[in-house]
Design a protein around this motif. Structure first.
Motif, PDB file in Angstrom:
ATOM      1  N   PHE A  25       0.975  -1.056   0.176  1.00  0.00           N
ATOM      2  CA  PHE A  25       0.361   0.204  -0.118  1.00  0.00           C
ATOM      3  C   PHE A  25       0.915   1.120   0.184  1.00  0.00           C
ATOM      4  N   LEU A  51      -6.028  -2.430   7.463  1.00  0.00           N
ATOM      5  CA  LEU A  51      -5.810  -3.685   6.977  1.00  0.00           C
ATOM      6  C   LEU A  51      -6.482  -4.255   6.618  1.00  0.00           C
ATOM      7  N   ARG A  55      -7.546  -9.025   5.177  1.00  0.00           N
ATOM      8  CA  ARG A  55      -7.037  -9.402   3.742  1.00  0.00           C
ATOM      9  C   ARG A  55      -8.938  -9.727   3.496  1.00  0.00           C
ATOM     10  N   THR A  94      -8.002  -5.510   1.039  1.00  0.00           N
ATOM     11  CA  THR A  94      -7.103  -5.769   0.297  1.00  0.00           C
ATOM     12  C   THR A  94      -7.883  -6.561  -0.181  1.00  0.00           C
ATOM     13  N   HIS A 149      -9.751  -1.312  -0.955  1.00  0.00           N
ATOM     14  CA  HIS A 149      -8.712  -1.769  -1.911  1.00  0.00           C
ATOM     15  C   HIS A 149      -8.374  -1.776  -2.377  1.00  0.00           C
ATOM     16  N   ASN A 178      -5.562  -2.109  -5.040  1.00  0.00           N
ATOM     17  CA  ASN A 178      -4.472  -2.512  -5.334  1.00  0.00           C
ATOM     18  C   ASN A 178      -3.763  -1.388  -6.489  1.00  0.00           C
TER      19      ASN A 178
END
Length: 439
Positions: free
Chosen positions: A11, A88, A90, A124, A161, A163
Motif C-alpha cells: 500500500f 488493513l 485481507r 485488500t 483497496h 491494489n
C-alpha cells in the motif's frame, strides 16, 4: 497497521512511489517502524508510518508493542501528531483467524475510542476472491461488533483497496483532509499520565493474553510431567525421553512469557533509552559494516593494481621477447644474406676462372687477361693446308705461326698461300697483347 501479509508495505509503495521491502512468504517483512514521505501536492507532504504486525514470525508481541510504543510516544512528546490510522485486512481470509483477532484487539486498545473517528478500515486483495464472496465477508466484518462493528459505530469508516495507485492515494487523501490531529490512548497514557507500558490499555491486554498462554502451558506442562512419571514407573525410556523434551519445551515457553511480561514494565523514558541504545548499536553495526566494506574495497583496489602491474610486466616481457626474437631473426637474415653473397661471390669467381681458362691456350696455358675480343673460332683451308683456331687450340699441318719469346699465341688466322714461292701469310695475336704477321 494490520496483520502480516495484509498489504501494508505494498500500500505504501503504491501510494508514495518509494521502494518498500515487500514479503512474499510466511515470514514477516516489516520488523521495525519505518516512515515514508509522500508529496500529496506541492504544498503538502504526507508521512506514511509502516508498523509491524503483532503476529511477527521473528519477534514477540511484547517486542512489537515496545517498538510501536517508543515511536508513538517519542513523536507525541515532540508534538508530532497523527492525522489518522489505516488498518488493513485481507478479504481473502475466510474467517477472523486468531492472529487477526489478536491484532484487532491490540489495535482497539492502542487507539482508544476517541481516535476511532480518524481510523479507516481497509480491505485488500479483492482481485483474488469472487465479488459475491468478498462482499459477504465485508458485511460480516462490519456487522459483527467483535470485529469491525464496534469501531464503525464509534466513527471509523470502511473502504476497499483495489491494489492500484489511485485507490491507495484516495484513501490517504481522506485522512490528510482532517484538520485536527489525534492522539492515541497509548500516547496519552505513556506521556501525559506517565504510565509504564504494562499499565497502558494495550499493555494490559497483551499481559492478559500472555497470562492466558502461561496458564495454558503450565497446565499442559503439568500433564506432561504426570505422563513422564508414568513412563518412568513403566520403565518406558523412549516415552520418558519424549515427555522430558516436551516438558522442557513448555518450560522455555513459560519463561519466555515471564520475560516478556517483565519487559512490559517499562516507562516512556526506559523505552526511549533502550531505543537509543538499539539505534546506537545499529549505527555501530552500520559503521563496522561500512568500515568492512571500505576495507574490502581497498583490498579489491590493491588486488586490481597488482593484477594491472603484473599484466604490464607480462606485456613488457612479451615486448622484450618479441624484440629479442626480431633481433634473432634479423641476425639469421643477415647470416643467410652473407652466405648468399659469399656463394654468389664464389660462383662469380668460379665463373671468372672458367672464363679466364677459356681464354687460355690449351698447349700452353696463358694467364692472358687482355681486353681484346676474339671470335670463338675460325677455320681456313688454302691449297691443301688448313688452320683451325679457337680460344684453346691452334691446329695446323704446319708449324706456323712462329713462337715469340716471352709470349704465347692465342689467336691466328691464315691469309692465303703464295703458290709461286711456296709460302703463306698469317696473322697471330699473342698473350702480351702484340700482333704479328708473316712478313
Amino acid at each position: 497497521m494490520g496483520v502480516t501479509g495484509s498489504g501494508k508495505s505494498s500500500f505504501i509503495s503504491l501510494c508514495s512511489g518509494k521502494v518498500v521491502k515487500i514479503g512474499h512468504h510466511l515470514g514477516a517483512c516489516t520488523s521495525t517502524v519505518d516512515v515514508y514521505a509522500y508529496e500529496i501536492s506541492p504544498r503538502q507532504t504526507v508521512y506514511l508510518i509502516d508498523t509491524p504486525g503483532f503476529d511477527d514470525t521473528n519477534r514477540s508481541d511484547t517486542a512489537i508493542l515496545r517498538e510501536i510504543a517508543s515511536w508513538l510516544g517519542d513523536s507525541y512528546r515532540n508534538n508530532i501528531l497523527l492525522n489518522g490510522i489505516i488498518y488493513l485486512h485481507r478479504i481473502t481470509d475466510i474467517r477472523m483467524q486468531g492472529s487477526a483477532k489478536k491484532n484487532l484487539i491490540m489495535f482497539k486498545q492502542l487507539c482508544g475510542q476517541d481516535a476511532l473517528k480518524k481510523v479507516i478500515l481497509v480491505t485488500t486483495m479483492w482481485d483474488k476472491v469472487p465479488t459475491n464472496e468478498a462482499e459477504a465477508r465485508e458485511k460480516e466484518l462490519i456487522d459483527t461488533p467483535e470485529f469491525w462493528g464496534w469501531m464503525v459505530s464509534k466513527g471509523s469508516s470502511c473502504h476497499r483497496h483495489h491494489n492500484t495507485e489511485s485507490s491507495a492515494r484516495n484513501i490517504v487523501s481522506k485522512l490528510a483532509a482532517h484538520k485536527t490531529p489525534i492522539a492515541t490512548d497509548l500516547q496519552r497514557q505513556l506521556v501525559d499520565e506517565h504510565k509504564s507500558l504494562d499499565q497502558t490499555s494495550a499493555g494490559r491486554e497483551l499481559q492478559s493474553e500472555m497470562l492466558k498462554e502461561k496458564e495454558k502451558w503450565a497446565r499442559e506442562r503439568k500433564e506432561i510431567e504426570e505422563q513422564m512419571k508414568a513412563a518412568i514407573k513403566q520403565r518406558d525410556r523412549e516415552a520418558e525421553e519424549m515427555m522430558r523434551e516436551e516438558r522442557d519445551r513448555y518450560t522455555k515457553m513459560i519463561k519466555k512469557v515471564e520475560s516478556d511480561t517483565g519487559a512490559l514494565r517499562s516507562t516512556m523514558n526506559n523505552l526511549l533509552a533502550e531505543r537509543d541504545k538499539r539505534v546506537e548499536r545499529m549505527e555501530q553495526q552500520m559503521r563496522e559494516q561500512q568500515a568492512a566494506h571500505e576495507a574490502e574495497l581497498k583490498k579489491i583496489s590493491e588486488r586490481q593494481k597488482r593484477v594491472e602491474k603484473e599484466k604490464a610486466e607480462l606485456e613488457k616481457q612479451q615486448r622484450r621477447r618479441e624484440k629479442e626474437e626480431e633481433k634473432r631473426r634479423q641476425r639469421e637474415r643477415e647470416k643467410l644474406d652473407e652466405q648468399r653473397r659469399r656463394r654468389e661471390d664464389q660462383e662469380e669467381k668460379e665463373e671468372q676462372q672458367r672464363r679466364s681458362q677459356a681464354l687460355t691456350q690449351a698447349p700452353k696455358t696463358s694467364t692472358y687477361s687482355g681486353s681484346t675480343k676474339f671470335a670463338p673460332y675460325s677455320v681456313t683451308i688454302t691449297s691443301g693446308k688448313y688452320f683451325c683456331v679457337s680460344q684453346k687450340h691452334f691446329c695446323s699441318n704446319d708449324d706456323n705461326p712462329a713462337q715469340k719469346e716471352g709470349s704465347s699465341w692465342i689467336r691466328a688466322v691464315s691469309l692465303g698461300d703464295h703458290c709461286r714461292t711456296g709460302g703463306r701469310h698469317w696473322i697471330a695475336g699473342y698473350s702480351d697483347g702484340r700482333w704479328c704477321m708473316d712478313p
